[in-house]
Every structure is written in C-alpha cells, then in structure tokens.
Design an enzyme around this catalytic site. Structure first.
Site, PDB file in Angstrom:
ATOM      1  N   ARG A   1      11.598  17.505  19.468  1.00 11.37           N
ATOM      2  CA  ARG A   1      11.452  17.082  18.074  1.00 11.37           C
ATOM      3  C   ARG A   1      10.021  17.394  17.651  1.00 11.37           C
ATOM      4  NH1 ARG A   1       8.037  13.921  19.074  1.00 11.37           N
ATOM      5  NH2 ARG A   1       7.523  13.802  16.858  1.00 11.37           N
TER       6      ARG A   1
ATOM      7  N   ALA B   1       8.303  19.263  13.917  1.00 13.23           N
ATOM      8  CA  ALA B   1       8.612  20.498  13.197  1.00 13.23           C
ATOM      9  C   ALA B   1       8.174  21.762  13.937  1.00 13.23           C
ATOM     10  CB  ALA B   1       7.994  20.452  11.792  1.00 13.23           C
TER      11      ALA B   1
ATOM     12  N   ASP C   1       7.017  17.427   8.095  1.00 16.58           N
ATOM     13  CA  ASP C   1       8.154  18.281   8.395  1.00 16.58           C
ATOM     14  C   ASP C   1       8.379  19.328   7.313  1.00 16.58           C
ATOM     15  OD1 ASP C   1       9.965  17.148  10.870  1.00 16.58           O
ATOM     16  OD2 ASP C   1       8.704  15.612   9.964  1.00 16.58           O
TER      17      ASP C   1
END
Length: 339
Positions: free
Chosen positions: A52, A54, A235
C-alpha cells in the site's frame, strides 16, 4: 539498507523471477516477505493492503504488467484483462493506473522491455524519496524557525509506502538524520491502524523520538501547541492542489489552520494529476463495513451494524501550505498550483 530505510518490494530473479514484497498486513507482529508470480495474486495483494502507499502500489502494478506479459503474451484479450485488473485494483491513487499504463506501453517490445520499464519506475521512486526528504526538510526548517522540530503525521508514508524512505516520513527521517527532530507525533490511523502498526515500527527502526496518538487527538494537540508542522502524504494531488489522502487528513488540516501550523503535503510528481481539475473529481474508495466493526477478528460493534468506510478524504488546497514533490516546492499559500 541504512537504518530506517526499507525496500518495500522488488523483482527477484530474471525472466523466471517473482515480485518480493513485505506483507504489511503482518506487521508489526511478523516480518513476512511474499513472493508473487501471477497477476491475480498481485491484484489481491494490492486490494488487501499487503502492499500500500501510492508510490509502492505504482511500482507493484508495473511489475504486475511483466507478470501479465509472461503469462499471456504481449497482446490479446487475456493480456488486456490482466492489465485492466491491475489498473482497477484500487481507484484513488493515480500512481497505480499511471504506472501500469506506462509499463504496458512497452508490451509490444516484449517481456524484457516491460521488466526494464518497471525497474526504471522503481529506481525513479527511490531517487524521489531522497529528493522529497531533502526538499521537505529544508522547507520545514525555513517555515518553522525552530532548532528542533515537532512533526505530526498520519497513516504510513515511509519506506513501506514508497519502496524506500518514503514521502512525508522521508522528511521526518531527514530531519532526524540532521539532528533537527525533537519528536514525531504519529496518528494511529483508524480503522486499519497504519500509523500504529507501520509508522511507529518505522520510526522505531530509525531511532527517531516519537509518540503515538489516537486520531481524534491530533487537532487538539495542534491547538495546544504540541506540534510545529503537519506532514502528510497523498494518493492524488489535483491540478488546483486539492489533495486526497488517508481519511483523517482533512481534520488535521482544519486543526493546523486553527493553530497557525504549516500543513505540508509530500508526494512524488507521479502523484500530481493534471487531468483532474479539483478534488471533486477524485474517486474515493469505500472499503466496506468489516474494517470498521471489527478489529483483529473481534467484533467491536453489535452484529448487523452498518458502517461508512471511506479510505480517503480530500483536503482543499486553501488549507495546504505547500506541496513538496521530488522536483519542486509548490506554495499553495502563495497562490501557486501544481499543474
């Protein structure tokens, strides 16, 4: 690796190799390395948050395209379906789709070209983490004007999220390495506790002084003058500077505005999305009820309780002091825009 830096994932081996990644769902209790050799397993790893952040999922997606080429060739329905499944594994972070597309653009040149492009993407993220740490630390010291910085952060933005060092946590690590970090204040980050499980683990590895806060304490601690700066990742950064990040970030931005504390977003250029005009166009992933009504397999709410579970929120540009990328500092408080 130097203390505090962690290689989140990489390709191991040649044409018959696999993607190796730290399973973030197992931390801090166990350090487990997954070996992924097919696209469905890569998609599942991204969706369950074994990988996880971005930048990291962008790299994972790019290596996933190499797995797709190896399994299905360079074109055709099966290859296209595999690539689509990688692109769509998580919708909010722009890096994933962007890096999948970039790797897939080399498919006509064969497996080796795709793998080389994925490795280039990885190397760019490594360099970006060092650059963001340096640019961000310089900005913090300039804005705060203190010898020792107390920095608040949310979620996990270190090597686990960005291949090595990280984004916002790279700034904190750089301040620590320069002897300028008094304390890092990490929010636990409900409902999956990425701050408690991952950020505290990384801060401990780098030997940085730190304390852990419940999410709702962040704005209050800012109001009481307990932090000098808020550092977050992103993100997706829209063209106007609106920024999507882990749920709870918007509350910190409001608290920082009330307290007169700089609020700085740290993210690579690959996270700036010039095609999305503002935050209204950012898709926000809802991860369902289970994560909210249970913890470590134990129910925390009555059976049948429904929950809203947005994984991200959007902080308006007007509440952001600056966006720091690996290439530049964008002063939103001075009416600059990222795109």
């Amino acid at each position: 690796m130097d203390g505090g830096s962690l290689r989140t994932l990489d390709w191991a081996g040649g044409p018959d190799g696999v993607v190796e990644m730290v399973d973030q769902t197992a931390l801090p209790g166990a350090y487990t390395v997954l070996r992924i050799d097919n696209v469905p397993d890569m998609v599942a790893a991204i969706q369950r948050l074994s990988v996880r952040g971005a930048p990291a999922i962008g790299v994972a997606g790019a290596f996933g395209v190499a797995l797709a080429v190896r399994a299905h060739g360079t074109s055709g329905p099966a290859f296209e379906a595999a690539v689509a499944s990688l692109r769509q594994a998580r919708p909010t972070a722009v890096n994933l789709a962007r890096m999948v597309d970039r790797a897939a653009s080399k498919a006509s040149e064969g497996f080796d070209a795709v793998l080389a492009e994925a490795a280039t993407i990885r190397d760019e993220e490594l360099a970006a983490s060092h650059a963001m740490g340096s640019l961000g630390a310089d900005l913090v010291l300039d804005l705060v004007g203190r010898a020792d910085i107390r920095a608040m952060t949310i979620c996990n933005t270190g090597g686990l999220a960005a291949v090595e060092r990280g984004t916002a946590l790279a700034v904190i690590q750089t301040l620590h390495e320069r002897g300028r970090l008094a304390e890092a204040l990490a929010l636990e980050t409900r409902p999956l506790l990425q701050g408690a499980r991952l950020t505290a683990w990384e801060l401990d590895r780098m030997g940085a002084p730190h304390r852990l806060l419940v999410d709702s304490a962040g704005p209050f601690m800012l109001a009481r003058g307990q932090a000098d700066v808020v550092l977050t990742g992103a993100d997706r950064v829209a063209a106007n500077g609106d920024t999507a990040n882990k749920i709870g970030t918007f509350s910190l931005a409001l608290g920082a505005r009330h307290a007169g504390v700089p609020f700085i977003v740290v993210a690579p250029e690959s996270t700036v999305d010039a095609d999305t005009p503002d935050g209204a166009g950012i898709a926000i992933e809802d991860r369902g009820t289970d994560e909210v009504v249970s913890l470590a397999g134990a129910s925390t709410a009555p059976d049948g309780t429904a929950a809203a579970n947005p994984a991200f929120d959007v902080t308006p540009a007007e509440f952001i002091t600056a966006v720091v990328t690996d290439q530049r500092v964008v002063r939103l408080d001075q009416n600059q825009t990222p795109a």
